[in-house]
Design an enzyme around this catalytic site. Sequence first.
Site, mmCIF file in Angstrom:
data_model
loop_
_atom_site.group_PDB
_atom_site.id
_atom_site.type_symbol
_atom_site.label_atom_id
_atom_site.label_comp_id
_atom_site.label_asym_id
_atom_site.label_seq_id
_atom_site.Cartn_x
_atom_site.Cartn_y
_atom_site.Cartn_z
ATOM 1 C CB SER A 37 -0.868 0.046 1.262
ATOM 2 O OG SER A 37 -1.991 -0.754 1.104
ATOM 3 C CG HIS A 68 -2.827 -1.801 -3.536
ATOM 4 N ND1 HIS A 68 -1.833 -2.725 -3.346
ATOM 5 C CD2 HIS A 68 -3.136 -1.325 -2.300
ATOM 6 C CE1 HIS A 68 -1.558 -2.837 -2.055
ATOM 7 N NE2 HIS A 68 -2.347 -1.989 -1.396
ATOM 8 C CG HIS A 90 -5.166 -6.671 0.130
ATOM 9 N ND1 HIS A 90 -5.189 -5.781 -0.926
ATOM 10 C CD2 HIS A 90 -4.029 -6.411 0.821
ATOM 11 C CE1 HIS A 90 -4.112 -5.024 -0.880
ATOM 12 N NE2 HIS A 90 -3.384 -5.371 0.161
ATOM 13 C CE1 TYR A 92 -8.894 -4.495 1.352
ATOM 14 C CE2 TYR A 92 -7.180 -5.519 2.680
ATOM 15 C CZ TYR A 92 -7.586 -4.552 1.773
ATOM 16 O OH TYR A 92 -6.683 -3.643 1.287
ATOM 17 C CD GLU A 93 -8.289 -6.017 -3.142
ATOM 18 O OE1 GLU A 93 -8.534 -5.439 -4.212
ATOM 19 O OE2 GLU A 93 -7.162 -6.470 -2.845
ATOM 20 C CG MET A 223 -5.000 -6.160 6.668
ATOM 21 S SD MET A 223 -6.255 -4.954 6.209
ATOM 22 C CE MET A 223 -6.320 -3.948 7.707
ATOM 23 C CG ASN A 247 -0.572 1.950 11.250
ATOM 24 O OD1 ASN A 247 -0.276 1.477 10.159
ATOM 25 N ND2 ASN A 247 -1.298 1.302 12.126
#
Length: 293
Positions: A37, A68, A90, A92-93, A223, A247
């Site tokens: 990312s 992306h 990913h 989660y997509e 992820m 982060n």
Amino acid sequence: MFPKAAAGYSYEDCRATADWLLAQTSLRPLVGIVCGSGLGGLAEALKDQVVFNYKDIPNFPHSTVNGHAGRLVFGTLKGKPCICMQGRFHLYEGYPVQKITLPMRIFKLLGVETVILTNAAGGLNQDYKVGDIMIIKDHINMPGFAGNNPLAGPNDERFGVRFPCMSDAYDRELQQLAQDVGAELGYSDFMREGVYCVLGGPSFETIAECRMLHKLGADAVGMSTVHEVIVARHCGMRVFAMSLITNQAVMDYDSEEKANHEEVLQTGEQRSKQLERLVSAMVTRIEHNTNYA
Ligand SMILES: O=P(O)(O)O[C@@H]1C[C@H](O)[C@@H](CO)O1
């Protein structure tokens, strides 16, 4: 030849996609790079580019995440033939895990010997700072614990064995090379080495989850990457991976911090040039079996 498969692709499907790509360029990549990312700038360093949008490549999934770009870039890095995914897929997509890892098998069939993966991750290790680069020395595959492993299902021996070893997933020589190159570039102050834990996302972790992951031995949480590493190792490619700590994972109920994708992309932008230099210098020093000169 190019089915709209819901899950895994056969060896012949992967071969067809690889042959389609090989027919459009004379470049024969030895190194495959996957941009995390906000780290797509890595692809810009490639010379003599031949670029494909994912949507134009038979069998390829499409990128749906901001940061992306969804482009496959062939090119050279200081003369060495490379291929770079500017954007990855990913869980989660909504893609099955076999689909998000398809590019690793395509890399293999294109002739790639070494894969370099990058990702953005939250720092669980309390010594880490935002902007640190963590060389991944090992992983924890949380979706895998629940049976969501990209190698689940029938095994095709043309790719690899039924039960591949993962204790040597991350190539130790390449980790050392990264340390050496990082030191030469003056990056040692922000280079770390640690364990990456993958979750399904897309929600960021709760405080209790972060505390638990840290106790389990994870230094960073993300992820992606792990599924690709498993498939790349299964088919015999060398793997190097690193996380940019974009982060701090929130570990404290008094904290006002909130994980967010904007911060992830911003940190990626700030460190992108240094990551690019690190990867370029590594690529020029990786030895391959093939004489590409
Ligand atoms: O593709 P990576 O792992 O770098 O992306 C991370 C995980 C999520 O896709 C996103 C969260 O900000 O960044």
